[in-house]
Write a protein that holds these residues in place. Structure first.
Motif, PDB file in Angstrom:
ATOM      1  N   UNK A  14      -8.737  -3.424  -7.004  1.00 32.88           N
ATOM      2  CA  UNK A  14      -7.459  -2.990  -7.916  1.00 32.88           C
ATOM      3  C   UNK A  14      -7.108  -4.551  -8.518  1.00 32.88           C
ATOM      4  N   UNK A  15      -7.517  -4.523  -9.852  1.00 33.08           N
ATOM      5  CA  UNK A  15      -7.073  -5.927 -10.388  1.00 33.08           C
ATOM      6  C   UNK A  15      -5.765  -5.986 -10.769  1.00 33.08           C
ATOM      7  N   UNK A  16      -4.750  -5.024 -10.465  1.00 34.34           N
ATOM      8  CA  UNK A  16      -3.370  -4.891 -10.617  1.00 34.34           C
ATOM      9  C   UNK A  16      -2.827  -5.816  -9.544  1.00 34.34           C
ATOM     10  N   UNK A  17      -3.463  -5.935  -8.360  1.00 37.71           N
ATOM     11  CA  UNK A  17      -2.751  -6.564  -7.346  1.00 37.71           C
ATOM     12  C   UNK A  17      -3.437  -7.893  -7.018  1.00 37.71           C
ATOM     13  N   UNK A  18      -2.546  -8.831  -6.488  1.00 41.20           N
ATOM     14  CA  UNK A  18      -2.945 -10.194  -6.245  1.00 41.20           C
ATOM     15  C   UNK A  18      -2.279 -10.413  -4.744  1.00 41.20           C
ATOM     16  N   UNK A  19      -3.285 -11.580  -4.239  1.00 42.05           N
ATOM     17  CA  UNK A  19      -2.858 -11.869  -2.948  1.00 42.05           C
ATOM     18  C   UNK A  19      -1.724 -12.927  -2.988  1.00 42.05           C
ATOM     19  N   UNK A  20      -0.735 -13.031  -1.955  1.00 41.26           N
ATOM     20  CA  UNK A  20       0.403 -13.751  -2.079  1.00 41.26           C
ATOM     21  C   UNK A  20       0.617 -14.110  -0.478  1.00 41.26           C
ATOM     22  N   UNK A  44       3.074  -3.900   2.944  1.00 46.79           N
ATOM     23  CA  UNK A  44       3.443  -4.517   1.632  1.00 46.79           C
ATOM     24  C   UNK A  44       3.792  -3.336   0.654  1.00 46.79           C
ATOM     25  N   UNK A  45       3.440  -2.133   0.997  1.00 46.44           N
ATOM     26  CA  UNK A  45       4.000  -1.002   0.113  1.00 46.44           C
ATOM     27  C   UNK A  45       5.342  -0.870   0.373  1.00 46.44           C
ATOM     28  N   UNK A  46       5.698  -0.887   1.611  1.00 45.47           N
ATOM     29  CA  UNK A  46       7.439  -0.560   1.923  1.00 45.47           C
ATOM     30  C   UNK A  46       7.981  -1.880   1.327  1.00 45.47           C
ATOM     31  N   UNK A  47       7.549  -3.118   1.362  1.00 48.00           N
ATOM     32  CA  UNK A  47       8.025  -4.260   0.670  1.00 48.00           C
ATOM     33  C   UNK A  47       8.388  -4.046  -0.845  1.00 48.00           C
ATOM     34  N   UNK A  48       7.576  -3.521  -1.465  1.00 50.66           N
ATOM     35  CA  UNK A  48       7.388  -3.254  -3.015  1.00 50.66           C
ATOM     36  C   UNK A  48       8.244  -2.276  -3.169  1.00 50.66           C
ATOM     37  N   UNK A  73       3.971 -17.481   8.663  1.00 52.41           N
ATOM     38  CA  UNK A  73       3.098 -17.192   7.547  1.00 52.41           C
ATOM     39  C   UNK A  73       2.710 -15.731   7.276  1.00 52.41           C
ATOM     40  N   UNK A  74       2.915 -15.226   6.330  1.00 58.86           N
ATOM     41  CA  UNK A  74       2.339 -13.787   6.153  1.00 58.86           C
ATOM     42  C   UNK A  74       1.716 -13.762   4.821  1.00 58.86           C
ATOM     43  N   UNK A  75       0.328 -13.143   4.978  1.00 62.30           N
ATOM     44  CA  UNK A  75      -0.452 -12.824   3.457  1.00 62.30           C
ATOM     45  C   UNK A  75      -0.653 -11.449   3.272  1.00 62.30           C
ATOM     46  N   UNK A  76      -0.463 -11.205   2.158  1.00 66.41           N
ATOM     47  CA  UNK A  76      -0.854  -9.723   1.811  1.00 66.41           C
ATOM     48  C   UNK A  76      -1.102  -9.604   0.375  1.00 66.41           C
ATOM     49  N   UNK A  77      -1.085  -8.487  -0.115  1.00 63.45           N
ATOM     50  CA  UNK A  77      -1.346  -8.284  -1.686  1.00 63.45           C
ATOM     51  C   UNK A  77      -0.140  -7.405  -2.192  1.00 63.45           C
ATOM     52  N   UNK A  78       0.260  -7.743  -3.358  1.00 63.93           N
ATOM     53  CA  UNK A  78       1.593  -7.245  -4.271  1.00 63.93           C
ATOM     54  C   UNK A  78       0.921  -6.959  -5.701  1.00 63.93           C
ATOM     55  N   UNK A  79       1.634  -5.950  -6.185  1.00 61.83           N
ATOM     56  CA  UNK A  79       1.351  -5.619  -7.678  1.00 61.83           C
ATOM     57  C   UNK A  79       1.819  -6.975  -8.168  1.00 61.83           C
ATOM     58  N   UNK A  80       0.784  -7.095  -9.249  1.00 59.76           N
ATOM     59  CA  UNK A  80       0.876  -8.506  -9.797  1.00 59.76           C
ATOM     60  C   UNK A  80       2.070  -8.614 -10.820  1.00 59.76           C
ATOM     61  N   UNK A  81       2.428  -7.623 -11.454  1.00 55.74           N
ATOM     62  CA  UNK A  81       3.668  -7.663 -12.289  1.00 55.74           C
ATOM     63  C   UNK A  81       4.976  -7.813 -11.523  1.00 55.74           C
ATOM     64  N   UNK A  82       4.932  -6.894 -10.391  1.00 49.88           N
ATOM     65  CA  UNK A  82       6.164  -6.927  -9.445  1.00 49.88           C
ATOM     66  C   UNK A  82       6.512  -8.074  -9.033  1.00 49.88           C
ATOM     67  N   UNK A  83       5.163  -8.975  -8.592  1.00 48.51           N
ATOM     68  CA  UNK A  83       5.492 -10.407  -7.993  1.00 48.51           C
ATOM     69  C   UNK A  83       5.975 -11.180  -8.820  1.00 48.51           C
TER      70      UNK A  83
END
Length: 125
Positions: A14-20, A44-48, A73-83
């Motif tokens: 899913x290219x609309x998501x990025x690692x952060x 991460x869906x809860x955070x979004x 440290x916390x690593x996950x993916x988020x919606x690119x535009x939201x981030x």
């Protein structure tokens, strides 16, 4: 996710998501993990969901002195535009993105959170 192309299922990213990667309170992460199990979703869906609510409000009342001392440290993916919106929002309010992430936990809308199965959805082309 999966894409249905010419009657064939093809697995794709899913290219609309990025690692952060950021530092977030361990107790908040533990709380999110528990809630994710309870609501059949991912943390991460809860955070979004909470982040979207904070952006809609357009204001944040965060005291920098009350920052948690248990950040890890916390690593996950988020919606690119939201981030990108969150980073701009944090900068405008002279905060860091992790401050906004931690604050957003109080605004999660459990009725609109994506389910765990969303990750495995099939999109038709």
């Amino acid at each position: 996710m999966w894409k249905l192309i010419d009657g064939k299922l093809i697995q794709t990213t899913d290219t609309s998501r990025v690692k952060f990667r950021t530092n977030v309170s361990k107790s908040i992460i533990d709380q999110l993990n528990t809630l994710a199990i309870q609501y059949d979703t991912h943390p991460n869906y809860l955070l979004e969901s909470g982040l979207q609510a904070v952006l809609k409000q357009g204001v944040i009342q965060f005291d920098k002195k009350s920052r948690p001392k248990d950040r890890i440290q916390y690593k996950t993916t988020y919606d690119k535009e939201l981030l990108l919106e969150i980073k701009g929002f944090a900068k405008a309010h002279k905060l860091s993105a992790n401050d906004v992430l931690e604050y957003s936990v109080h605004f999660i809308d459990f009725n609109s959170v994506k389910k765990r199965s969303y990750k495995y959805r099939i999109e038709k082309l």
